[in-house]
Design a protein around this motif. Structure first.
Motif, PDB file in Angstrom:
ATOM      1  N   THR A  27       0.833  -1.204   0.000  1.00  0.00           N
ATOM      2  CA  THR A  27       0.000   0.000   0.000  1.00  0.00           C
ATOM      3  C   THR A  27       0.868   1.255   0.000  1.00  0.00           C
ATOM      4  O   THR A  27       2.045   1.235   0.357  1.00  0.00           O
ATOM      5  N   GLU A  30       2.375   2.271   3.460  1.00  0.00           N
ATOM      6  CA  GLU A  30       3.582   1.537   3.807  1.00  0.00           C
ATOM      7  C   GLU A  30       4.785   2.040   3.021  1.00  0.00           C
ATOM      8  O   GLU A  30       5.897   2.108   3.545  1.00  0.00           O
ATOM      9  N   ALA A 147      -3.617  -8.601  10.507  1.00  0.00           N
ATOM     10  CA  ALA A 147      -3.220  -7.941   9.266  1.00  0.00           C
ATOM     11  C   ALA A 147      -2.182  -6.851   9.510  1.00  0.00           C
ATOM     12  O   ALA A 147      -1.184  -6.755   8.794  1.00  0.00           O
ATOM     13  N   TYR A 148      -2.415  -6.033  10.552  1.00  0.00           N
ATOM     14  CA  TYR A 148      -1.503  -4.912  10.787  1.00  0.00           C
ATOM     15  C   TYR A 148      -0.169  -5.353  11.359  1.00  0.00           C
ATOM     16  O   TYR A 148       0.795  -4.591  11.322  1.00  0.00           O
ATOM     17  N   ARG A 151       2.137  -5.164   8.417  1.00  0.00           N
ATOM     18  CA  ARG A 151       2.115  -3.930   7.621  1.00  0.00           C
ATOM     19  C   ARG A 151       2.962  -2.854   8.295  1.00  0.00           C
ATOM     20  O   ARG A 151       2.871  -2.653   9.516  1.00  0.00           O
ATOM     21  N   SER A 367      -6.081   3.418   1.098  1.00  0.00           N
ATOM     22  CA  SER A 367      -5.357   2.312   1.717  1.00  0.00           C
ATOM     23  C   SER A 367      -5.447   2.336   3.230  1.00  0.00           C
ATOM     24  O   SER A 367      -5.019   1.401   3.885  1.00  0.00           O
ATOM     25  N   GLU A 423      -9.478  -9.628   6.097  1.00  0.00           N
ATOM     26  CA  GLU A 423      -8.646  -8.424   6.194  1.00  0.00           C
ATOM     27  C   GLU A 423      -7.205  -8.705   5.796  1.00  0.00           C
ATOM     28  O   GLU A 423      -6.563  -7.949   5.074  1.00  0.00           O
ATOM     29  N   SER A 427      -5.213  -7.034   2.641  1.00  0.00           N
ATOM     30  CA  SER A 427      -4.059  -6.183   2.919  1.00  0.00           C
ATOM     31  C   SER A 427      -2.816  -6.683   2.196  1.00  0.00           C
ATOM     32  O   SER A 427      -1.916  -5.891   1.897  1.00  0.00           O
ATOM     33  N   ARG A 428      -2.730  -7.995   1.913  1.00  0.00           N
ATOM     34  CA  ARG A 428      -1.590  -8.501   1.155  1.00  0.00           C
ATOM     35  C   ARG A 428      -1.680  -8.101  -0.316  1.00  0.00           C
ATOM     36  O   ARG A 428      -0.678  -7.942  -0.987  1.00  0.00           O
ATOM     37  N   THR A 433      -8.342  -2.559   3.861  1.00  0.00           N
ATOM     38  CA  THR A 433      -8.416  -3.640   4.814  1.00  0.00           C
ATOM     39  C   THR A 433      -9.869  -3.976   5.099  1.00  0.00           C
ATOM     40  O   THR A 433     -10.403  -4.894   4.519  1.00  0.00           O
TER      41      THR A 433
END
Length: 552
Positions: A27, A30, A147-148, A151, A367, A423, A427-428, A433
């Motif tokens: 994203t 990131e 997920a986070y 990230r 994002s 999620e 996110s990948r 998300t």
């Protein structure tokens, strides 16, 4: 003085769990944080030479749009990634290169440390070990932390900052004399300065809690040094970065003075005068319980970009229904004389963070269009989740009430696990998300994804579960989507294993320094003057006092 191997192994399992989701920098958020990390490594705040190509529909900023907390935490990992990457001819600018993936391990380490500390906080508040471990695994696998944790974004690091402060203050309240706790408290306060607006605004709550125990925190020279060292370093970094990047020690990323920025972003006199209840309460309801697109009146008032006005947004409790169970436990904690004050402070911080999102005039890019900014403040509900498991799942007698509670718990846990997996997969891929797959289509993905957009209400609530269930028809693809880091699992393990030993080693060093004098004294290596009459301890029971004449 032994290394706590059980805690270390738990941390390593959690860190590897998050690290297996690392897939580079999919994203724009990131990529900006990674560019900020690279710029800091070269001693500058100019991002232009270090930005990777953005995703569709986004533009690269010339200067940082976020405070450098993520970059500061990721800097050691970036240096390590560059060292490893040079042996493989890796391009550090590539968003999915080896250096970028190793840098993203900072999020995995931060999330694992935060989850472990939350388990220890639950133990400090009275949870048994099994309930603390169950709570930690539920946070790691059935919440957006899954997920986070992979990230390079602020939620994982914000959760780390609050966990550091919470654990340190709870142990200091319990009269724990370890110097390392003062260091953790200073590091948590300093890191909060370098993160988002929600962290910055709620920081005074933890400062007041700190001042309530200031004598225990800085009562000795060693305590004061351990507390002030990380706080001073991060505070000076805050002032330097603000001055260099945005033109003033107390300037916001927009370039305006911090107070002016906060007032303009979160305080709109015109809208409040028009309809205070409609403006505030509608925003709170949206961020807490939404399961559909943002209402048009809210979208226009908050300058929501047009592509996001048709996107399904899941509020905090719909995004992670396990928090409903946490509400029951938090209600019990409020009536606990030992945990009530801590729970109230955490709840106040939660509602301040959600309230700031509810009245904010601008919305984050696509994002980041989710409730992730509030994720570090869910701790009160997670503590309640642990106490619910302790009282109603592990301790209650078998009966109808327990079966009903167990069935409800399994239902919300299944929904939360499916939401977290959904999620993680999105996110990948590279875009949002907790929004629907339409967000991918709005960002340039095939239009066929629009057919996956559910309506509001029940369809939207169960949509992630249905989606994950359909993905299970192809297990290899699902595994590859959930854990893209499997290709580098051995490398990640070799990196994380020694990193996890650093905090225990530092803690042992602090303990050795404090106890060395006592050990030397016990072994007779320290000469002490003879005790005076006033300094002599009273005789033990059954012993004669030789200072008094014997009775005839």
């Amino acid at each position: 003085m032994k290394i706590p191997w059980r805690q270390y192994l738990l941390w390593l399992v959690l860190a590897l769990w998050f690290a297996l989701g690392v897939s580079g920098l999919p994203t724009n958020v990131e990529r900006e944080n990674y560019a900020q990390t690279r710029a800091l490594a070269h001693g500058t705040t100019n991002l232009a030479p270090y930005l990777a190509p953005p995703n569709a529909g986004a533009a690269n900023p010339a200067t940082a749009r976020r405070r450098p907390g993520v970059a500061v935490c990721a800097l050691p990992f970036y240096v390590l990634g560059r060292v490893i990457g040079r042996t493989q001819n890796d391009d550090p600018a590539h968003p999915r290169g080896l250096a970028a993936q190793v840098t993203s391990l900072a999020a995995a380490a931060a999330a694992a440390t935060a989850v472990l500390l939350l388990g220890l906080c639950g133990w400090s508040l009275g949870l048994r070990t099994r309930s603390s471990i169950a709570m930690a695994f539920l946070i790691a696998a059935a919440s957006p932390v899954w997920a986070y944790g992979a990230r390079l974004a602020s939620p994982a690091f914000g959760l780390l900052a609050i966990s550091l402060m919470l654990y340190a203050l709870l142990r200091i309240e319990a009269k724990d004399r370890r110097v390392s706790l003062r260091f953790l408290l200073g590091a948590g306060l300093g890191l909060s300065l370098l993160l988002g607006d929600e962290q910055f605004v709620t920081l005074p709550l933890f400062l007041l809690w700190t001042l309530a125990h200031v004598r225990r925190i800085v009562g000795r020279p060693g305590y004061a040094l351990a507390f002030l060292l990380p706080l001073s370093i991060l505070g000076l970094l805050f002032a330097w970065y603000n001055e260099t990047a945005w033109g003033g020690w107390w300037n916001a990323p927009s370039g305006a003075p911090l107070w002016t920025y906060l007032r303009g972003e979160y305080w709109s006199p015109a809208l409040l005068a028009q309809s205070t209840s409609r403006y505030v309460w509608s925003g709170l309801h949206f961020f807490l319980f939404s399961d559909g697109p943002m209402p048009m009146s809210m979208a226009l008032a908050r300058e929501l970009p047009a592509p996001l006005r048709e996107v399904i947004f899941y509020g905090v409790f719909i995004w992670c229904p396990l928090l409903f169970v946490g509400v029951l436990g938090a209600w019990a904690l409020l009536r606990d004389p030992d945990a009530g004050g801590t729970t109230r402070l955490l709840l106040i911080a939660f509602f301040i963070a959600v309230g700031m999102r509810a009245v904010a005039r601008t919305v984050t890019p696509i994002s980041g269009y989710d409730a992730g900014d509030t994720l570090p403040f869910w701790i009160a509900w997670w503590m309640g989740l642990g106490f619910f498991a302790e009282v109603h799942l592990f301790s209650m007698r078998v009966g109808l009430i327990r079966l009903i509670l167990l069935a409800g718990f399994l239902f919300v846990a299944t929904i939360s696990l499916a939401n977290a997996a959904h999620e993680a997969v999105l996110s990948r891929v590279g875009e949002p998300t907790n929004i629907s797959p339409l967000g991918l289509a709005a960002a340039g993905a095939p239009n066929s994804l629009k057919s996956l957009l559910p309506g509001g209400g029940r369809d939207a609530f169960f949509q992630p579960l249905k989606q994950v269930a359909s993905w299970t028809a192809s297990p290899p693809k699902l595994i590859a989507a959930l854990w893209p880091g499997l290709n580098h699992w051995l490398l990640f393990l070799l990196i994380l294993a020694p990193i996890g030993l650093i905090p225990p080693a530092v803690g042992l060093l602090f303990r050795w320094h404090l106890t060395r004098g006592a050990v030397e004294e016990a072994e007779g290596k320290v000469d002490r003057p003879p005790a005076t009459e006033e300094q002599k301890p009273p005789p033990a029971a059954g012993e004669a006092d030789d200072t008094k004449p014997a009775e005839s």
